[in-house]
Design an enzyme around this catalytic site. Structure first.
Site, short mmCIF file in Angstrom:
data_model
loop_
_atom_site.label_atom_id
_atom_site.label_comp_id
_atom_site.label_asym_id
_atom_site.label_seq_id
_atom_site.Cartn_x
_atom_site.Cartn_y
_atom_site.Cartn_z
N SER A 11 88.05 -6.36 7.32
CA SER A 11 87.30 -5.33 6.65
C SER A 11 86.42 -5.93 5.56
CB SER A 11 88.27 -4.26 6.12
OG SER A 11 87.60 -3.06 5.85
N ASP A 13 87.00 1.79 16.21
CA ASP A 13 86.98 1.74 14.75
C ASP A 13 85.94 2.72 14.24
OD1 ASP A 13 86.91 1.07 12.05
OD2 ASP A 13 87.08 -1.08 12.42
N HIS A 37 90.78 0.69 13.08
CA HIS A 37 90.58 -0.33 12.05
C HIS A 37 91.89 -1.11 11.86
CE1 HIS A 37 87.96 -1.85 8.93
NE2 HIS A 37 88.84 -1.62 7.98
#
Length: 613
Positions: free
Chosen positions: A185, A290, A318
């Site tokens: 991320s 995601d 995610h």
């Protein structure tokens, strides 16, 4: 291997600490004592004064490295804003320190697994977070320099200190200068940003579910998702050293204009535009479902890279590969870092370029991504609801309703969206790559949004990416990955696939503000009754629509699941002769004459989130 690490392993073997191996190892082995590792913090000067206190900002680099080796040590780095505010990994681990401020807990398994194998692990607090000075600028120059300058320090090109202010200069004489950056991320995003500077010494990056252009995290072809970077900055700065970051946060708010235009703030955070500078190899992982860091990020980054690269695409949202394919991922990381940081000739760079999860826990290797022989194919919506390669004619209209979104569009669109289908497929059809939609649309008001979906119409069992774990379930039993100490164990809860039966799968999405038809940098007023042509992207993917299913294109106005509506929602009319979708296809779609029956029970995914953990 590098001489320093090889010599260190030999010294440990001769000391009797471990038994000699019968033959030289093919890669790094866990021969160093993790309990005796050096744990220290160095504050690296990044040459910026983000908090306006009149001093150059220093970022905290927490280091754990083998105590037995004093030179030639390669580095695995994770630069993050989350080490004190939000945590890292599935178990939200935070850094911890002893009473003297020495680092004790290094989140994630990288230190436990790799330090005994001769690597150093460096975890950097981005400027303005945890123990670093400065302020967060959400992917901007300060964020990138927070990590880039540490790479420079590891190569003798920047200055590190023993304290946040004052202190004495500290050098990294133990470092080989070879650095690999990794992270999920926000962390993986910084790895992308640093690689895009072309900094010397960065040999490889492993971006997991990472952003490649911050514009595409907060905006989409002029449309807005409803959240902005200054909110994220305030979140990560919440537990910093008390510096005042209000001026930087105000600059972020001002630069992220509400109208969705692409401006200077976004250009300074567009790593894909600078992918030509990347010299590091790339091992990329992303979930094709995601909805936080949407898949356009991996697609545009991947397409722009010209270096050695591999990719994993899961069915998750995610989620880190450590939590959906743990043993294989750790093995791949080990071989990848050994090759690119130690010079081990293990062939990890060879073989299939891509590994794709076709069904939960069922993976298929693929020679290339996008798939070899996938061809950009133009499909056109027909007046009878068909979708095919033939020319079309006529018009069709929808009435924008910002209160509904994608799942309603699939199951009961009413007047809010238009559906076009190939009809039942007689053979598999693979969508592999990034699609785009071109619309010629006539708005009935002075503002309009246009959204589009590609949908696999047919029953399937998929990972439940809309659930709380975004496709995984976390158990209570643990397994361990490396060595442990009392303050930093190597054990993590075992995860499994969370699956769900569905009647359709949305495989790609895209959104646009029609006012940006001519330019993303400046919207233009719309005149009701005037036709405008605009092309916008759909999310990157790799998905097989099996025979017996159908591929559908759905076009509507405001997809209320994701974007904000226009000031005056109204009726929008499409010129079907000048509306199409370009899809990278492997296989030939049949003539569309009928629509498959389908269960209308909706699968409701989670909407896009405004955090990057």
């Amino acid at each position: 291997m590098r001489l320093g690490v090889v010599s260190g392993i030999l010294a440990v073997l001769l000391s009797g600490t471990v038994a000699p191996a019968a033959a030289a190892p093919a890669g790094s082995e866990p021969v160093y004592d993790y309990a005796k590792a050096v744990r220290e913090t160095v504050w690296v000067d990044i040459g910026r004064d983000g908090d306006g206190d009149g001093r150059s900002d220093r970022v905290a680099a927490d280091i754990v490295r083998p105590g037995e080796v004093t030179s030639g040590v390669p580095v695995i780095m994770d630069a993050s804003p989350y080490y004190s505010c939000c945590g890292r990994g599935n178990e939200s681990e935070l850094k911890t320190y002893d009473s003297a401020g020495k680092p004790v807990k290094f989140p994630l398994f990288y230190d436990n697994y790799f330090v005994p194998r001769g690597y150093a692990v460096v975890q950097v607090d981005l400027a303005g977070t945890n123990r670093s000075a400065g302020c967060a600028d959400v992917g901007g120059p300060s964020d990138v320099d927070s990590a880039r300058k540490v790479v420079d320090w590891l190569n003798g090109r920047a200055t590190g200190y023993s304290a946040k202010t004052g202190g004495s200069a500290v050098t990294a004489g133990w470092s080989s200068g070879n650095v690999g950056m990794i992270g999920k991320s926000y962390d993986g995003t910084i790895a992308n940003g640093v690689a895009a500077t072309g900094v010397a010494g960065l040999k490889t990056i492993v971006p997991i579910s990472a952003i490649s252009s911050w514009y595409d995290y907060y905006r989409s072809d002029g449309a807005t998702f409803g959240f902005n970077p200054d909110g994220l900055a305030r979140t990560v700065e919440a537990r910093n050293g008390g510096q005042n970051c209000s001026a930087q946060n105000q600059a972020l708010a001002a630069g992220a204009t509400a109208n969705g235009d692409y401006g200077p703030l976004w250009a300074a955070r567009d790593y894909a535009a600078n992918a030509r500078n990347v010299r590091a190899s790339v091992l990329l992982s992303h979930g094709v479902n995601d909805l936080n860091v949407k898949t356009i990020h991996f697609g545009q980054w991947w397409d722009a890279l010209t270096v050695e690269k591999k990719i994993w695409l899961s069915q998750t949202g995610h989620v880190d590969p450590f939590d959906y394919r743990r043993a294989d991922w750790v093995d791949l990381l080990h071989r990848w870092f050994d090759h690119y940081l130690l010079g081990v000739d293990n062939g990890v760079q060879n073989g299939p370029q891509a590994s794709v999860e076709r069904q939960p826990d069922q993976w298929a290797d693929q020679a290339r991504y996008p798939a070899v022989n996938a061809v950009a194919t133009t499909l056109r919506p027909g007046a009878g609801g068909t979708l095919g390669t033939a020319a079309s004619s006529g018009t069709a209209s929808f009435t924008d309703n910002p209160n509904v979104g994608e799942d309603t569009w699939v199951t009961s669109p009413g007047s809010a969206a238009l559906t076009y289908s190939t009809g039942t497929l007689t053979s598999d059809l693979q969508v592999s790559g990034t699609s785009s939609v071109t619309v010629t649309a006539t708005p009935g008001t002075s503002s309009a949004r246009v959204s589009a979906l590609l949908v696999d119409l047919g029953a399937a069992t998929i990972r439940n990416f809309g659930g709380s774990g975004e496709g995984i379930k976390t158990g209570t039993a643990e397994n361990c990955w490396g060595s442990s100490t009392s303050g930093d164990d190597a054990c993590y809860r075992i995860t499994s696939a969370d699956v769900k039966k569905v009647s359709y799968t949305i495989l790609s999405r895209g959104w646009a503000d029609l006012a940006n038809y001519a330019s993303l940098s400046q919207e233009r007023p719309l005149t009701p009754g005037t036709a405008y042509t605009m092309t916008f992207r759909l999310a990157s993917t790799d998905h097989i629509v099996p025979r017996g299913h159908a591929l559908a294109l759905i076009i509507g106005g405001t997809d209320g699941s994701f974007i904000r509506g226009p000031a005056q929602p109204g009726r929008v009319t499409l010129d079907l002769a000048r509306t199409s979708v370009s899809v990278p296809l492997l296989g030939i779609p049949p003539a569309a004459t009928t629509h498959p029956a389908r269960d209308t029970a909706a699968f409701v995914p989670s909407a896009g989130r405004a955090d990057l953990r």
